[in-house]
Design a protein around this motif. Structure first.
Motif, mmCIF file in Angstrom:
data_model
loop_
_atom_site.group_PDB
_atom_site.id
_atom_site.type_symbol
_atom_site.label_atom_id
_atom_site.label_comp_id
_atom_site.label_asym_id
_atom_site.label_seq_id
_atom_site.Cartn_x
_atom_site.Cartn_y
_atom_site.Cartn_z
ATOM 1 N N GLU A 238 11.567 -32.284 -61.487
ATOM 2 C CA GLU A 238 11.197 -32.908 -62.757
ATOM 3 C C GLU A 238 12.262 -33.907 -63.204
ATOM 4 O O GLU A 238 11.943 -34.984 -63.707
ATOM 5 N N TYR A 239 13.525 -33.563 -63.035
ATOM 6 C CA TYR A 239 14.612 -34.461 -63.423
ATOM 7 C C TYR A 239 14.596 -35.729 -62.582
ATOM 8 O O TYR A 239 14.769 -36.837 -63.098
ATOM 9 N N ARG B 19 11.580 -38.088 -63.622
ATOM 10 C CA ARG B 19 11.359 -38.241 -65.055
ATOM 11 C C ARG B 19 10.987 -39.663 -65.466
ATOM 12 O O ARG B 19 10.305 -39.862 -66.450
ATOM 13 N N HIS B 20 11.424 -40.692 -64.741
ATOM 14 C CA HIS B 20 11.128 -42.080 -65.108
ATOM 15 C C HIS B 20 9.935 -42.644 -64.350
ATOM 16 O O HIS B 20 9.627 -43.816 -64.491
#
Length: 73
Positions: free
Chosen positions: A19-20, A23-24
């Motif tokens: 997820e990190y 994220r963009h």
């Protein structure tokens, strides 16, 4: 019991790491990235476009320049 907790923590860590990293990214950019493997072969790109209905920006392979030849070594 301890193994189960470590497994749960490992899965949670993996989930949050992915997820990190993503994220963009938008759904459109991820969809476009999934079509990159077909971009260097215009014939395959056309077949994938027909099958999926998604536009692929195909790039024609570079043509050899005049005077340049393939040499066998």
């Amino acid at each position: 019991m301890m193994e189960i907790m470590l497994n749960v923590l490992g899965v949670a860590f993996l989930w949050f790491a992915v997820e990190y990293c993503l994220r963009h990214q938008s759904a459109e950019s991820l969809d476009e990235a999934s079509l990159i493997p077909f971009a260097d072969d215009p014939e395959v790109a056309r077949r994938v476009e027909v099958a999926t209905g998604k536009t692929i920006n195909a790039v024609a392979p570079e043509e050899p320049r005049a005077g340049w030849i393939n040499m066998e070594i």
